[in-house]
Design a protein around this motif. Structure first.
Motif, short mmCIF file in Angstrom:
data_model
loop_
_atom_site.label_atom_id
_atom_site.label_comp_id
_atom_site.label_asym_id
_atom_site.label_seq_id
_atom_site.Cartn_x
_atom_site.Cartn_y
_atom_site.Cartn_z
N ASP A 26 -5.72 6.91 -0.77
CA ASP A 26 -4.92 5.81 0.26
C ASP A 26 -6.24 4.80 1.10
O ASP A 26 -5.68 3.75 2.62
CB ASP A 26 -4.58 6.34 1.24
N ALA A 27 -7.51 5.07 1.02
CA ALA A 27 -8.50 4.36 2.09
C ALA A 27 -8.74 3.41 1.18
O ALA A 27 -10.10 3.22 0.66
CB ALA A 27 -9.32 5.16 2.75
N GLU A 28 -8.02 2.95 1.00
CA GLU A 28 -8.14 1.59 -0.17
C GLU A 28 -9.34 -0.18 -0.31
O GLU A 28 -9.63 -0.36 -0.13
CB GLU A 28 -7.17 1.34 -1.30
N ASP A 54 1.15 -1.24 0.15
CA ASP A 54 -0.01 0.05 0.24
C ASP A 54 0.63 1.13 -0.29
O ASP A 54 1.64 1.79 0.60
CB ASP A 54 -0.86 0.11 1.54
N LYS A 104 1.44 7.77 0.50
CA LYS A 104 2.13 7.71 1.93
C LYS A 104 3.56 8.37 1.73
O LYS A 104 4.21 8.93 1.09
CB LYS A 104 2.19 6.53 2.25
MN MN Z 1 -4.12 2.80 2.06
#
Ligand code: MN
Ligand code: BES
Ligand code: ZN
Length: 490
Positions: free
Chosen positions: A336-338, A259, A266
């Protein structure tokens, strides 16, 4: 794959003790009579053992803790490890005692004198779990661990009690290996291949490739993986050890093999830890392995969504709208909210295809759960008190930290989108809860469900009682127990 130590259970041979090389571990408890093995070792060492057992240092130990006498005179052994353990020890204390020996276990081997201890099998389990070592990427000379022997009064009975535990240890090791493996090795393809190899154990394994996922309408999951060179997959593992017409229980795991955050990338510091973002899928795989190894009398189906979240010319953008298999549209505010996007489709698919009697999903879903609970407890979210309490009880019995978190309509409202049915984020505050609310939108209200946010418990920053630093395998023991106690009572 790292295999748990094979442990032999033998009747004690006290005459042979003086010639034992490697390590000897022996149990004692202040105020309780010494075992025959202890007394024999004490005589051979001219009282060194009883002096140690009556020392202040030993008195300060907690049950399961140990002190070492190195190169003791009168013995061939490298060390005698004196482990404090009362006869009335509970499971956790017995495992901890075994772990003390497991931590020190090396090429010379270990003999544990556990004569007459009622929790000898738990001692063996602790030894096996703590002796785990992930060394497949270390070159140079490797010394294979020596033999591990438990001297017990009733070897057959202890071996029988320890057999199902060995299946659990193997499941835990499978999970730890998957989680520890770097992302250039554990690609989605490699992960799926490791799961397919479990067919040998009697599991039915099916791999759904991207074209099938597209046909199924899994736009939320596919959007996450579209920036990666590794193809997205859903792997279905079925264990049918229960009644022919009994609906299966479903375990669902987030399997983000790496991720980066995607376009909402990130920060560099610590990003290497995101090799563990497939931890939920890792636990599901470990539990399925355990169920198959111990031939569980239950119907359980494990489903994992395997994707890689990468930034790329084809990657999903912030602001994109995707359509889930359920049909609901999602505005991707933050790439990123995967994890929730992946789970949304796998949860829906699991319900449509298997009509499960209940389901538990596991995911390293949010940093927010670490802010809320630290590394000691996973967050538990549920729509069903009965299932939730059963899980919490199982986790407690296995010593795996779990704490229930609230849910509610007000949190759900934070997911409202201007242009789609929902957004994939609900703000910083209570971030683990809004993530759970997002998942809940893909759970049919009649299906008992728990979501376990394991972002904090999957990887240990330092050695724990039962594992070295790194992957813990948190959840395998609790879920195996839950399945045993909920579905195999007959
Ligand atoms: Mn993430
Ligand atoms: N995989 C992370 C969560 C995570 C963080 C796991 C730390 C383990 C350790 C997840 O995909 C993520 O990035 N979550 C975001 C959500 C946010 C963008 C709403 C987070 O927690 O910051
Ligand atoms: Zn993630």
């Amino acid at each position: 794959m790292a295999q748990p130590l094979p442990i032999q259970f033998l009747a004690p041979d006290l005459d042979a003790l003086s010639a034992v090389t490697g390590r000897i571990a022996v149990l004692a408890e202040p105020g309780q009579p010494f075992s025959p093995g202890f007394r024999r070792l004490d005589r051979l060492t001219r009282g060194a053992l009883s002096r140690a057992a009556s020392s202040e240092a030993f008195a300060k130990l907690k049950p399961g803790e140990a002190l070492d006498l190195a190169w003791p005179a009168g013995l061939q052994a490298e060390a005698v490890q004196l482990i404090r353990l009362p006869k009335k020890a509970d499971v956790a204390q017995a495992r901890k005692a075994g772990a003390a020996a497991g931590k020190a276990h090396g090429a010379g081997g270990t003999l544990i004198l556990a004569e007459g201890h009622p929790r000898a099998a738990d001692i063996a389990f602790g030894l096996a779990l703590r002796a785990y070592d992930f060394d497949s990427h270390k070159t140079g000379e490797k010394k294979a661990p020596g033999p591990a022997i438990l001297a017990v009064t009733n070897p057959e009975a202890v071996a029988r009690a320890a057999a199902p535990m060995a299946a659990v240890a193997e499941g835990v090791f499978f999970t730890r290996d998957l989680v520890n493996e770097p992302a250039n090795v554990l690609t989605t393809n490699d992960f799926a291949a490791r799961l397919a190899a479990m067919q040998e154990l009697g599991l039915h394994v099916e791999i759904l490739e991207e074209d099938q996922l597209r046909k199924l309408g899994m736009g939320a999951l596919l959007g996450v993986g579209q920036g990666s060179e590794s193809p997205s997959k859903v792997v279905v593992m079925e264990w049918r050890g229960g009644g022919k017409d009994e609906a299966p229980f479903a375990l669902i795991g987030k399997g983000v093999v790496f991720d980066t955050g995607g376009i909402s990338i990130k920060p560099a510091a610590g990003m290497e830890e995101m090799t563990m973002d497939m931890g939920g899928a890792g636990v599901v795989a470990g539990v399925m392995r355990t169920l198959a190894l111990r031939k569980a009398k239950a119907n359980v189906v494990g489903l994992v969504g395997l994707v890689e979240n990468m930034p790329d010319g084809r990657a999903q953008r912030p602001g994109d709208v995707v359509k889930s298999m359920k049909g609901d549209t999602i505005e991707v505010i933050n790439t990123d909210a995967e994890g929730r996007l992946v789970l949304a489709d796998v949860l829906w698919y699991a319900q449509e295809r298997f009509k499960p009697s209940g389901m538990i999903n596991l995911a390293t879903l949010t940093g927010a759960i670490i802010i809320a609970l630290g590394y000691e407890n996973a967050g538990v979210f549920s729509n069903n008190d009965d299932l939730c309490n059963a899980f919490l009880d199982a986790a407690k019995a296995e010593g795996e930290g779990a704490w229930r978190m609230p849910m509610g309509e007000a949190y759900d409202q934070r997911l409202k989108s201007r242009i789609a049915d929902m957004m994939n984020v609900g703000g910083r505050e209570g971030g683990a809860i809004t993530a759970a609310q997002f998942l809940a939108r893909f759970v049919k209200p009649e299906v008992p469900w728990c979501h376990l946010d394991i972002a904090g418990t999957t990887l240990a920053k330092a050695d724990t009682t039962l594992a070295p630093k790194g992957a813990t395998g948190w959840g395998v023991m609790a879920l195996d127990r839950l399945i045993r106690e909920r579905f195999e009572r007959s």
